[in-house]
Write an enzyme that holds these catalytic residues in place. Structure first.
Site, PDB file in Angstrom:
ATOM      1  N   TRP A  98       0.826  -1.219   0.000  1.00  0.00           N
ATOM      2  CA  TRP A  98       0.000   0.000   0.000  1.00  0.00           C
ATOM      3  C   TRP A  98       0.845   1.247   0.000  1.00  0.00           C
ATOM      4  O   TRP A  98       0.506   2.237  -0.659  1.00  0.00           O
ATOM      5  CB  TRP A  98      -1.011  -0.023   1.152  1.00  0.00           C
ATOM      6  CG  TRP A  98      -1.904  -1.215   1.006  1.00  0.00           C
ATOM      7  CD1 TRP A  98      -1.959  -2.312   1.822  1.00  0.00           C
ATOM      8  CD2 TRP A  98      -2.812  -1.486  -0.079  1.00  0.00           C
ATOM      9  NE1 TRP A  98      -2.853  -3.229   1.313  1.00  0.00           N
ATOM     10  CE2 TRP A  98      -3.386  -2.751   0.160  1.00  0.00           C
ATOM     11  CE3 TRP A  98      -3.194  -0.784  -1.219  1.00  0.00           C
ATOM     12  CZ2 TRP A  98      -4.318  -3.326  -0.705  1.00  0.00           C
ATOM     13  CZ3 TRP A  98      -4.133  -1.348  -2.082  1.00  0.00           C
ATOM     14  CH2 TRP A  98      -4.676  -2.598  -1.821  1.00  0.00           C
TER      15      TRP A  98
ATOM     16  N   ASP B  99      -1.904   6.992   5.977  1.00  0.00           N
ATOM     17  CA  ASP B  99      -2.946   6.100   5.455  1.00  0.00           C
ATOM     18  C   ASP B  99      -3.275   5.130   6.582  1.00  0.00           C
ATOM     19  O   ASP B  99      -2.504   4.240   6.898  1.00  0.00           O
ATOM     20  CB  ASP B  99      -2.416   5.341   4.227  1.00  0.00           C
ATOM     21  CG  ASP B  99      -3.354   4.221   3.783  1.00  0.00           C
ATOM     22  OD1 ASP B  99      -4.476   4.115   4.326  1.00  0.00           O
ATOM     23  OD2 ASP B  99      -2.955   3.443   2.891  1.00  0.00           O
TER      24      ASP B  99
ATOM     25  N   LYS C 147     -12.714  -1.543   6.649  1.00  0.00           N
ATOM     26  CA  LYS C 147     -12.090  -2.498   7.571  1.00  0.00           C
ATOM     27  C   LYS C 147     -12.607  -2.299   8.993  1.00  0.00           C
ATOM     28  O   LYS C 147     -13.195  -3.188   9.579  1.00  0.00           O
ATOM     29  CB  LYS C 147     -10.576  -2.389   7.507  1.00  0.00           C
ATOM     30  CG  LYS C 147     -10.069  -2.851   6.136  1.00  0.00           C
ATOM     31  CD  LYS C 147      -8.719  -2.355   5.819  1.00  0.00           C
ATOM     32  CE  LYS C 147      -8.452  -2.335   4.332  1.00  0.00           C
ATOM     33  NZ  LYS C 147      -8.632  -3.625   3.655  1.00  0.00           N
TER      34      LYS C 147
HETATM   35  N1  PMP Z   1      -4.241   1.243   2.279  1.00  0.00           N
HETATM   36  C1  PMP Z   1      -4.320   0.139   3.026  1.00  0.00           C
HETATM   37  C2  PMP Z   1      -3.491   0.050   4.258  1.00  0.00           C
HETATM   38  C3  PMP Z   1      -5.165  -0.908   2.666  1.00  0.00           C
HETATM   39  O1  PMP Z   1      -5.234  -2.013   3.409  1.00  0.00           O
HETATM   40  C4  PMP Z   1      -5.950  -0.773   1.492  1.00  0.00           C
HETATM   41  C5  PMP Z   1      -6.956  -1.816   1.059  1.00  0.00           C
HETATM   42  N2  PMP Z   1      -6.746  -3.084   1.441  1.00  0.00           N
HETATM   43  C6  PMP Z   1      -5.823   0.379   0.729  1.00  0.00           C
HETATM   44  C7  PMP Z   1      -4.981   1.379   1.158  1.00  0.00           C
HETATM   45  C8  PMP Z   1      -6.616   0.578  -0.543  1.00  0.00           C
HETATM   46  O2  PMP Z   1      -7.896   0.903  -0.184  1.00  0.00           O
HETATM   47  P1  PMP Z   1      -9.104   1.077  -1.200  1.00  0.00           P
HETATM   48  O3  PMP Z   1      -9.420  -0.276  -1.734  1.00  0.00           O
HETATM   49  O4  PMP Z   1     -10.175   1.639  -0.325  1.00  0.00           O
HETATM   50  O5  PMP Z   1      -8.686   2.013  -2.267  1.00  0.00           O
END
Ligand code: PMP
Length: 359
Positions: free
Chosen positions: A104, A172, A196
């Site tokens: 991420w 994030d 989450k």
């Molecule tokens: N950051 C983290 C830490 C994540 O776990 C995720 C999704 N698993 C994301 C960003 C991406 O999120 P989204 O699918 O809402 O764009």
């Protein structure tokens, strides 16, 4: 868990509090006895205005967010913020500093590189992202330092904010938002997809310092420019009304449950029960450095791929879903977010012990 529901250990979208799901179910059909379902009300209605205001108020009280911060609800997931943050905040002649703790972070880095200068100031790639790098030195002309507070895939987590040395700190927090009380004043901007810890997919929450709004360049796409949502109570266009409503119910559930201190105690207890089993077993192996272990995503391995497959098959038969690790890392991942009950952790532990003794 009620009889018809299994123990859901998915990484996200993930388990929601059962009471919330039941309340939502009733309100789907007839919201608050208004005669109209929650998905069917206008975002311009008094009822929705109350929902979004209450959500913001609960969030402000949970995190003690002062009036110098703005709370926004946005679409596009956390991924949209990977682009929005540099587009709004990275200027010519400045550098976006990043801590790379895996997939991420890498995606956020790649996106920022499209809009300006980027420097990776620390990384745990040298050990397959199984730890949190600690020694950070930001760039001289740093625009901000970005980190991913919980690394959903590997099961690592910052238990303390990185030292940004005066540089604006951006986080994030998609996979650990509201799992504990943080000092919001350490952050200049924090964002999280809801799916989450705090709701269904379809909405992200952004908390940012109001003073950041004054330096945003002109000409950004209207929904990327933070000033747009900021000036319109997150309703420039039709917001994701249903996800925002569910988030409001989850926030109320946290408040009524005793707030974030209580939540943190529960999360620590659940995680430590699970890590204890792993540490005292000769079958389960955690690769994550002890001090950096996540309270949200507990990852572990078994000796062979075959054994992992039979563990997963057996777990499904016993009523545990979502234990398969991310396709990038393999292995097992138990996501035990806020809404995952301690009862479920105890049941999982019994299953793990049973599996170990019979294999
Ligand atoms: N950051 C983290 C830490 C994540 O776990 C995720 C999704 N698993 C994301 C960003 C991406 O999120 P989204 O699918 O809402 O764009």
């Amino acid at each position: 868990m009620s009889e018809s529901r299994l123990y859901n250990l998915s990484a996200g979208p993930a388990v929601l509090p059962e009471e919330v799901v039941q309340k939502v179910q009733a309100n789907l059909f007839n919201y608050d006895k208004s005669g109209v379902g929650i998905m069917e009300i206008s975002h311009r209605s008094a009822a929705f205005d109350e929902i979004i205001s209450k959500a913001k108020q609960d969030l402000r009280s949970l995190l003690s967010i002062g009036e110098d911060y703005q709370i926004l609800f946005s679409t596009g997931g956390a991924t949209a913020q990977f682009s929005a943050v540099p587009m709004n905040l990275l200027r010519k002649g400045t550098t976006a500093d990043f801590i790379n703790t895996g997939v991420w972070s890498e995606k956020a880095i790649k996106e920022a590189q499209k809009f300006g200068e980027v420097a990776v100031k620390a990384s745990s790639e040298d050990d397959s992202f199984n730890y949190i790098p600690k020694d950070i030195r930001t760039s001289k002309n740093s625009a901000y330092l970005h980190f991913t507070s919980n690394n959903t895939i590997y099961g690592t987590q910052f238990h303390k904010e990185p030292e940004a040395g005066g540089t604006p700190l951006i986080c994030d927090a998609s996979s650990d938002f509201l799992h504990k009380k943080i000092n919001i004043n350490k952050y200049d901007l924090i964002y999280a997809g809801a799916q989450k810890n705090i709701g269904p997919s379809g909405v992200s929450i952004i908390i940012l310092k109001k003073k950041l709004l004054s330096g945003i360049p002109e000409g950004l796409p209207v929904l990327i420019d933070y000033r747009t949502l900021s000036k319109t109570n997150s309703m420039y266009n039709t917001p994701p009304t249903f996800p925002i409503y569910v988030v409001s119910e989850v926030l109320e559930w946290i408040v009524k449950g005793g707030g974030l201190e209580t939540m943190h105690e529960k999360n620590k207890e659940k995680a430590s029960l699970l890590y204890d089993v792993i540490d005292n077993s000769s079958m389960y192996l955690s690769k994550v450095k002890n001090e950096d272990r996540s309270l949200m995503n507990v990852t572990f391995r078994l000796a062979t791929d075959e054994l992992e497959k039979s563990f997963l098959d057996a777990s499904l038969k016993k009523g545990f879903v979502g234990l398969k690790g991310h396709r990038k890392t393999g292995g097992i991942r138990a996501s035990i977010y806020n809404a995952f009950p301690k009862k479920g952790v105890s049941a999982l532990i019994s299953f793990m012990k049973e599996f170990e003794s019979s294999n």
